[in-house]
Design an enzyme around this catalytic site. Structure first.
Site, PDB file in Angstrom:
ATOM      1  N   TYR A  75       0.824  -1.206   0.000  1.00  0.00           N
ATOM      2  CA  TYR A  75       0.000   0.000   0.000  1.00  0.00           C
ATOM      3  C   TYR A  75       0.852   1.245   0.000  1.00  0.00           C
ATOM      4  CZ  TYR A  75       0.810   0.983   5.025  1.00  0.00           C
ATOM      5  OH  TYR A  75       1.369   1.300   6.225  1.00  0.00           O
ATOM      6  N   LYS A  84       6.403  -2.090   1.789  1.00  0.00           N
ATOM      7  CA  LYS A  84       5.246  -1.496   2.478  1.00  0.00           C
ATOM      8  C   LYS A  84       4.033  -2.419   2.364  1.00  0.00           C
ATOM      9  CE  LYS A  84       3.205   3.120   3.158  1.00  0.00           C
ATOM     10  NZ  LYS A  84       3.315   3.106   4.613  1.00  0.00           N
ATOM     11  N   GLU A  91      11.769   2.240  14.309  1.00  0.00           N
ATOM     12  CA  GLU A  91      10.933   3.356  13.829  1.00  0.00           C
ATOM     13  C   GLU A  91       9.666   3.390  14.666  1.00  0.00           C
ATOM     14  OE1 GLU A  91       9.694   2.528   9.727  1.00  0.00           O
ATOM     15  OE2 GLU A  91       9.667   0.397  10.195  1.00  0.00           O
ATOM     16  N   LEU A 135      10.918   1.134   7.126  1.00  0.00           N
ATOM     17  CA  LEU A 135      10.348   1.613   5.869  1.00  0.00           C
ATOM     18  C   LEU A 135      11.147   2.835   5.400  1.00  0.00           C
ATOM     19  CD1 LEU A 135       7.954   1.120   3.907  1.00  0.00           C
ATOM     20  CD2 LEU A 135       6.910   3.124   4.952  1.00  0.00           C
TER      21      LEU A 135
HETATM   22  N1  PDD Z   1       2.832   4.975   7.278  1.00  0.00           N
HETATM   23  N2  PDD Z   1       7.477   3.710   8.884  1.00  0.00           N
HETATM   24  C1  PDD Z   1       6.338   2.992   8.878  1.00  0.00           C
HETATM   25  C2  PDD Z   1       6.304   1.681   9.559  1.00  0.00           C
HETATM   26  C3  PDD Z   1       5.195   3.510   8.218  1.00  0.00           C
HETATM   27  O1  PDD Z   1       4.056   2.796   8.206  1.00  0.00           O
HETATM   28  C4  PDD Z   1       5.265   4.780   7.589  1.00  0.00           C
HETATM   29  C5  PDD Z   1       4.099   5.378   6.862  1.00  0.00           C
HETATM   30  C6  PDD Z   1       6.484   5.491   7.648  1.00  0.00           C
HETATM   31  C7  PDD Z   1       6.652   6.843   6.990  1.00  0.00           C
HETATM   32  O2  PDD Z   1       6.692   6.720   5.585  1.00  0.00           O
HETATM   33  P1  PDD Z   1       6.180   7.903   4.651  1.00  0.00           P
HETATM   34  O3  PDD Z   1       6.952   9.114   5.040  1.00  0.00           O
HETATM   35  O4  PDD Z   1       6.510   7.446   3.274  1.00  0.00           O
HETATM   36  O5  PDD Z   1       4.700   8.067   4.906  1.00  0.00           O
HETATM   37  C8  PDD Z   1       7.569   4.918   8.285  1.00  0.00           C
HETATM   38  C9  PDD Z   1       1.649   5.440   6.587  1.00  0.00           C
HETATM   39  C10 PDD Z   1       1.494   6.920   6.629  1.00  0.00           C
HETATM   40  C11 PDD Z   1       0.437   4.677   7.098  1.00  0.00           C
HETATM   41  O6  PDD Z   1       0.605   3.492   7.330  1.00  0.00           O
HETATM   42  O7  PDD Z   1      -0.657   5.242   7.220  1.00  0.00           O
END
Ligand code: PDD
Length: 286
Positions: A33, A150, A182, A206
């Site tokens: 996703y 992801k 994270e 991620l």
């Molecule tokens: N989540 N780490 C994890 C485990 C994440 O699920 C996310 C993002 C990030 C940040 O990635 P980005 O800057 O590309 O959004 C880091 C999204 C926002 C979610 O699951 O809703």
């Protein structure tokens, strides 16, 4: 209001959209996703999300459901049809289904499922939560080993969020082998003596699209950055801390495991990075 969502080539009212119960996203979490934010009715960091999606698909040998241009068109159309000024677009691609449950992947010509929907979030940029800052707890990281992909395996992050809520906090940071990986749905940073410290990219975290943009902007603003492993105790002794994600941009962290950072309010570097990121990404939005 009934949303218009996208499912496999069709724009439909949300209550008419359907995916098979045999879909591998549903049965095996065999799906990836992306979440892209929307400000001023435009997509933030679309290119980065599209490139990461392609990478996630490649890592899992999953066919791509459409081209990058088609994806952009679907995103834009959903934003327009749902009148989103500030909010999010959620996209999911699963390996689809050949009509039964089987651990073995279906044949390579099985069409993937592509689903997108919008979430209206007025006030996303001018968020009261960001003004207050987040309180976090630390918990063990027991997720699988390919967090750089992801996938929709979000049960443990979701449980982590619930553990945080139960403790009267907002979120959790995950710890593996004594080091912070994270946040449940964001990348993690602390700041000590003006230096920003964050874990380097690997299969353990991620590769955040917001992380890449924020680190680039921090570097342009002559801020010092160190990408290395760090412990939760180091973070607790920090002057300030923050997280980054597409859904919350730069979110100050004001408390870790009950320990207030600095004076317990959002720190100057986190606040500045939030401002710069919002300003720059609005300019580049598509
Ligand atoms: N989540 N780490 C994890 C485990 C994440 O699920 C996310 C993002 C990030 C940040 O990635 P980005 O800057 O590309 O959004 C880091 C999204 C926002 C979610 O699951 O809703």
């Amino acid at each position: 209001m009934t949303r218009t969502v996208y499912v496999n080539g069709e724009y439909l009212p949300e209550n008419e959209a359907k995916v098979s119960i045999f879909d591998r996203g549903f049965l095996f979490a065999d799906a990836v996703y992306e979440v892209t934010s929307v400000l001023d009715g435009k997509l933030i960091d679309f290119e980065g999300h599209a490139v990461r999606l392609e990478r996630s698909l490649n890592e899992l040998d999953m066919p791509s459901p459409c081209t990058k241009d088609e994806l952009l068109e679907i995103h834009r159309k959903l934003v327009e049809l749902n009148g989103i000024e500030e909010g999010l677009v959620y996209l999911q691609v699963s390996r689809g289904s050949d009509g039964d449950r089987d651990f073995v992947f279906p044949s390579a010509d099985t069409p993937p499922s592509l689903v997108l929907f919008t979430q209206n979030k007025p006030g996303l940029a001018d968020s009261p939560a960001a003004k207050k800052g987040a309180k976090i707890i630390s918990i063990e990281d027991i997720r699988w080993g390919r967090r750089d992909i992801k996938t929709v395996q979000l049960l443990y992050p979701s449980m982590g969020k619930m553990m945080a809520k139960k403790a009267g906090c907002d979120d959790a940071w995950l710890i593996e082998d004594g080091h912070v990986t994270e946040g449940t749905s964001n990348n993690a940073y602390y700041v000590k003596n003006g230096k920003i410290v964050t874990r380097p990219l690997s299969n353990d975290i991620l590769h955040g699209i917001t992380r890449a943009a924020v680190l680039r902007l921090a570097e342009e603003a002559q801020m010092e950055i160190e990408e290395r492993l760090f412990t939760i105790d180091e973070a607790k002794e920090a002057d300030e801390a923050f997280t980054t994600s597409a859904s919350a941009f730069v979110m100050p962290v004001v408390e870790i495991d009950g320990v207030a950072l600095g004076d317990g309010t959002p720190g100057p570097i986190a606040k500045r990075l939030r401002e710069i990121y919002l300003e720059e990404s609005r300019k580049k939005a598509v």
